[in-house]
Structure formats: structure tokens, C-alpha cells
Design an enzyme around this catalytic site. Sequence first.
Site, PDB file in Angstrom:
ATOM      1  N   PRO A   7      49.234  40.497  39.327  1.00  0.00           N
ATOM      2  CA  PRO A   7      47.974  39.971  38.792  1.00  0.00           C
ATOM      3  C   PRO A   7      46.833  40.879  39.226  1.00  0.00           C
ATOM      4  CG  PRO A   7      48.647  38.732  40.745  1.00  0.00           C
ATOM      5  CD  PRO A   7      49.749  39.716  40.461  1.00  0.00           C
ATOM      6  N   MET A   8      45.956  41.246  38.300  1.00  0.00           N
ATOM      7  CA  MET A   8      44.805  42.080  38.676  1.00  0.00           C
ATOM      8  C   MET A   8      43.592  41.616  37.887  1.00  0.00           C
ATOM      9  SD  MET A   8      46.517  45.837  39.164  1.00  0.00           S
ATOM     10  CE  MET A   8      47.724  45.621  37.871  1.00  0.00           C
ATOM     11  N   GLU A   9      42.785  40.831  38.551  1.00  0.00           N
ATOM     12  CA  GLU A   9      41.613  40.214  37.940  1.00  0.00           C
ATOM     13  C   GLU A   9      40.621  41.285  37.480  1.00  0.00           C
ATOM     14  OE1 GLU A   9      38.266  39.303  39.381  1.00  0.00           O
ATOM     15  OE2 GLU A   9      37.898  38.073  37.600  1.00  0.00           O
ATOM     16  N   CYS A  98      43.508  36.754  47.957  1.00  0.00           N
ATOM     17  CA  CYS A  98      42.283  37.332  47.387  1.00  0.00           C
ATOM     18  C   CYS A  98      41.267  37.658  48.489  1.00  0.00           C
ATOM     19  CB  CYS A  98      41.672  36.372  46.370  1.00  0.00           C
ATOM     20  SG  CYS A  98      40.173  37.037  45.637  1.00  0.00           S
ATOM     21  N   LYS A 139      51.758  34.119  46.352  1.00  0.00           N
ATOM     22  CA  LYS A 139      51.549  35.524  46.720  1.00  0.00           C
ATOM     23  C   LYS A 139      50.609  35.564  47.923  1.00  0.00           C
ATOM     24  CE  LYS A 139      50.083  39.863  44.510  1.00  0.00           C
ATOM     25  NZ  LYS A 139      48.683  40.036  44.907  1.00  0.00           N
ATOM     26  N   ASN A 199      55.259  43.988  47.560  1.00  0.00           N
ATOM     27  CA  ASN A 199      54.144  44.525  46.767  1.00  0.00           C
ATOM     28  C   ASN A 199      53.226  45.367  47.661  1.00  0.00           C
ATOM     29  OD1 ASN A 199      50.984  43.329  46.028  1.00  0.00           O
ATOM     30  ND2 ASN A 199      52.048  44.574  44.526  1.00  0.00           N
ATOM     31  N   GLY A 200      52.628  46.367  47.032  1.00  0.00           N
ATOM     32  CA  GLY A 200      51.637  47.192  47.717  1.00  0.00           C
ATOM     33  C   GLY A 200      52.036  48.643  47.762  1.00  0.00           C
ATOM     34  N   GLY A 223      51.325  47.022  40.720  1.00  0.00           N
ATOM     35  CA  GLY A 223      49.992  46.757  40.189  1.00  0.00           C
ATOM     36  C   GLY A 223      49.358  48.031  39.685  1.00  0.00           C
ATOM     37  N   ARG A 224      48.566  48.688  40.570  1.00  0.00           N
ATOM     38  CA  ARG A 224      47.838  49.879  40.132  1.00  0.00           C
ATOM     39  C   ARG A 224      48.775  50.996  39.686  1.00  0.00           C
ATOM     40  NH1 ARG A 224      45.005  50.565  45.511  1.00  0.00           N
ATOM     41  NH2 ARG A 224      47.070  49.782  46.062  1.00  0.00           N
TER      42      ARG A 224
HETATM   43  C1  LIG Z   1      41.364  45.086  40.365  1.00  0.00           C
HETATM   44  C2  LIG Z   1      42.335  44.225  41.105  1.00  0.00           C
HETATM   45  C3  LIG Z   1      42.360  42.866  40.878  1.00  0.00           C
HETATM   46  C4  LIG Z   1      43.283  42.043  41.564  1.00  0.00           C
HETATM   47  N1  LIG Z   1      43.346  40.704  41.251  1.00  0.00           N
HETATM   48  C5  LIG Z   1      44.309  39.935  41.821  1.00  0.00           C
HETATM   49  C6  LIG Z   1      44.513  38.576  41.413  1.00  0.00           C
HETATM   50  O1  LIG Z   1      43.851  38.052  40.497  1.00  0.00           O
HETATM   51  N2  LIG Z   1      45.471  37.853  42.070  1.00  0.00           N
HETATM   52  C7  LIG Z   1      46.240  38.403  43.053  1.00  0.00           C
HETATM   53  O2  LIG Z   1      47.098  37.712  43.608  1.00  0.00           O
HETATM   54  N3  LIG Z   1      46.107  39.684  43.421  1.00  0.00           N
HETATM   55  C8  LIG Z   1      45.178  40.453  42.820  1.00  0.00           C
HETATM   56  N4  LIG Z   1      45.087  41.776  43.149  1.00  0.00           N
HETATM   57  C9  LIG Z   1      46.047  42.363  44.114  1.00  0.00           C
HETATM   58  C10 LIG Z   1      47.263  42.955  43.358  1.00  0.00           C
HETATM   59  O3  LIG Z   1      47.983  41.928  42.706  1.00  0.00           O
HETATM   60  C11 LIG Z   1      48.197  43.687  44.321  1.00  0.00           C
HETATM   61  O4  LIG Z   1      48.583  42.802  45.322  1.00  0.00           O
HETATM   62  C12 LIG Z   1      47.519  44.903  44.962  1.00  0.00           C
HETATM   63  O5  LIG Z   1      46.839  45.672  43.984  1.00  0.00           O
HETATM   64  C13 LIG Z   1      48.547  45.791  45.672  1.00  0.00           C
HETATM   65  O6  LIG Z   1      49.525  46.228  44.778  1.00  0.00           O
HETATM   66  P1  LIG Z   1      49.489  47.717  44.137  1.00  0.00           P
HETATM   67  O7  LIG Z   1      49.348  48.675  45.276  1.00  0.00           O
HETATM   68  O8  LIG Z   1      50.783  47.829  43.387  1.00  0.00           O
HETATM   69  O9  LIG Z   1      48.289  47.782  43.242  1.00  0.00           O
HETATM   70  C14 LIG Z   1      44.171  42.612  42.499  1.00  0.00           C
HETATM   71  C15 LIG Z   1      44.134  43.984  42.731  1.00  0.00           C
HETATM   72  C16 LIG Z   1      43.247  44.805  42.044  1.00  0.00           C
HETATM   73  C17 LIG Z   1      43.274  46.295  42.296  1.00  0.00           C
END
Ligand SMILES: Cc1cc2nc3c(=O)[nH]c(=O)nc-3n(C[C@H](O)[C@H](O)[C@H](O)COP(=O)(O)O)c2cc1C
Length: 310
Positions: A7-9, A98, A139, A199-200, A223-224
Amino acid sequence: MKVLLAPMEGLADAYLREILSNAAGYDLITSEFVRIVDQLLPKRTFFDQVPELKNNSQTSNGTPVRVQLLGNHPEMMASNALRATELGSFGIDLNFGCPSKTVNKSKGGAVMLTDPESIYQTVSAVHSALPPTQPLSAKMRLGYEDSTLMMECAQAIADGGAQAITIHARTKSQGYTPPAYWHLVKHISDKLDIEKTINGDIWTLADAHQALKDSGCDNVMIGRGAIKNPKLADCIKKNQDKTAQWSQTAPLVKHFWMSITQEMSNRYCAGRLKQWLNYLKDQYPEAEALFVSVRRLTDINDIQPYIEAL
Ligand SMILES: Cc1cc2nc3c(=O)[nH]c(=O)nc-3n(C[C@H](O)[C@H](O)[C@H](O)COP(=O)(O)O)c2cc1C
């Protein structure tokens, strides 16, 4: 092993979820969080934030989408969770990670990691409200300031009745700064008997292998990395280390632009495009050139020719 889209808001909205799910196979997508405060949200709020609900909670290629809720009021979380599933959500995910100041000030998101009992109360209230056929997941991060309570928090999630847990292997204080501490998650995965997802900082196939090995988890959530390389999920699932060529990625950008300019208010479109290009530019020189060309443009009519030239 499953591959989940994180999820990425404000980034992975329904438009991008649609594009990404067609570019690579995901087992599950979690929606951006829906914030729950002190009321049962109207149905239209869920449909606005998670439009896939109108399609049986799936993207057009049939990838299941799960609504994520964020809040700390157990009864309100429970009634909204029930509503989301009645509207079709494929299960519910709860957000205990969050880092937003506003969210944490009102005692939601990562700050709940300082109080495992509040996590337990929320998870168990939601679990009791949902029909047993509805999967419940949560999460979390490793903690708020530090990771001393990570085990208690993970245990609270499992004891509350969640069938699955995703752990973003960093504390709230660590934000998004590398590294992610995959090996710390091993303490949790060794102890919990529910489905576990790491994750991460999973940016490559090699990262996915290492994260699974270090953490002992069953699945990965990206995610990213998926925003930067839309084929990453396929690489991981097929165990093939291939980055998509720009010629395969450019049509996705074009498609994204067409969807947002047709459906979104024009004033947001340039920003959304640049936000994605900002990730793609690290992967593709062509995306960097496009980013530089459109960086100062805000009018969609000025941007359009650059997209048509793709
Ligand atoms: C722009 C943005 C928005 C995010 N929004 C949420 C969200 O709505 N809910 C959530 O559980 N995590 C949110 N995250 C965290 C990601 O789900 C994830 O845990 C975090 O980016 C690490 O994973 P990654 O390194 O693969 O990006 C957000 C991360 C980013 C960068």
C-alpha cells in the site's frame, strides 16, 4: 511464495495499481489506507478510495485488492471493516506502521507499536466483526522509536486473530532510510504460526532472495521497487533477473497518462506523472530525459506532446 504490492498512499492509487497489476503478476494488492476516526464511513468513501470494490475488489486482470484501514478505535475499525467487506473487499488489512505526524498524534498508525494492547484490541475487534471467510491481515514496522516491543506487537496481531502479518523491517524513527533490518524479523517469523511477509528495500531479485532468507518469511511485499521497475514482481515470481526495457515500460507510462487525464482533475495530472517518473528515472535514462523535459510543466496540454512521442 507470494508477491504482494505494498500500500502506498498518494502513490499507488487505483490508476497505478491497475497499470502495475497488468505489468506483472501480484498475488495480492493492498489499498492505500482508509483513515477511520469516529464514524462509519459512507459507502461512497470506500468506492472513491478503492474503486476496485466496484469490480469485485479486483483489478481488471483479476488481481485481488484488499482494503487497508488505519485507526485506533476498535469498534469503529470493526464496523468499517465489516462495511468494506460487505462492499466486496477481499479481506481487510490493518495499518500499524504509518509514520505520519498527524496520524500518530491522533494515536493511529506506527504510534500504536508503543502499546501492543491497543493493537490486540483493534485486531480482535475487527476479527470478531468479520465473517470467518474474510481474511484478516496486519502490517507493522519493527517499532516506533526502537524495536524493543516488536515481538509483543507481532504476537498481539496473531493473538487478535489475524491470519497474516507483513513486517516492514524498520522502526518509525528509521523512516525509509536504508538498510531494512530483515534479519530482525527472523525473531518474529520463528515464533509466529501465521503467514508472514517481509517488506522493505526489496529492489531486485537478489534482494528478494536475501530478504526471504534473512527474515524466514513466506512472502515478499514490494513497494517503491515496483514503482521503479514495474516488472519486478515477475522477476521475483519467475526467478529471472530481467529488468524491463524502456520500450516495455514507456507504453505503461502512456497508458497511465491517458487514464489520469481522462478521469482525474487536470490540476493533479502533471504531479502524478512526475511522481512516477521520479522513480523511473533512476532505472531508465529515457525516463530521466522525459522527467527533465516535463519537470516545469503543469498544463496537461503542454505535457501531452511528450507523451505522444513515447
Ligand atoms: C508514498 C508512500 C506511501 C505509503 N503509504 C502506505 C499506506 O497507505 N499504508 C501502509 O501500510 N504503508 C504505506 N507505505 C509503506 C509501504 O507500504 C512500505 O512498507 C514501504 O514503502 C517499504 O517498502 P519498499 O521499500 O518496498 O517501498 C507507504 C510508503 C510510501 C513510500
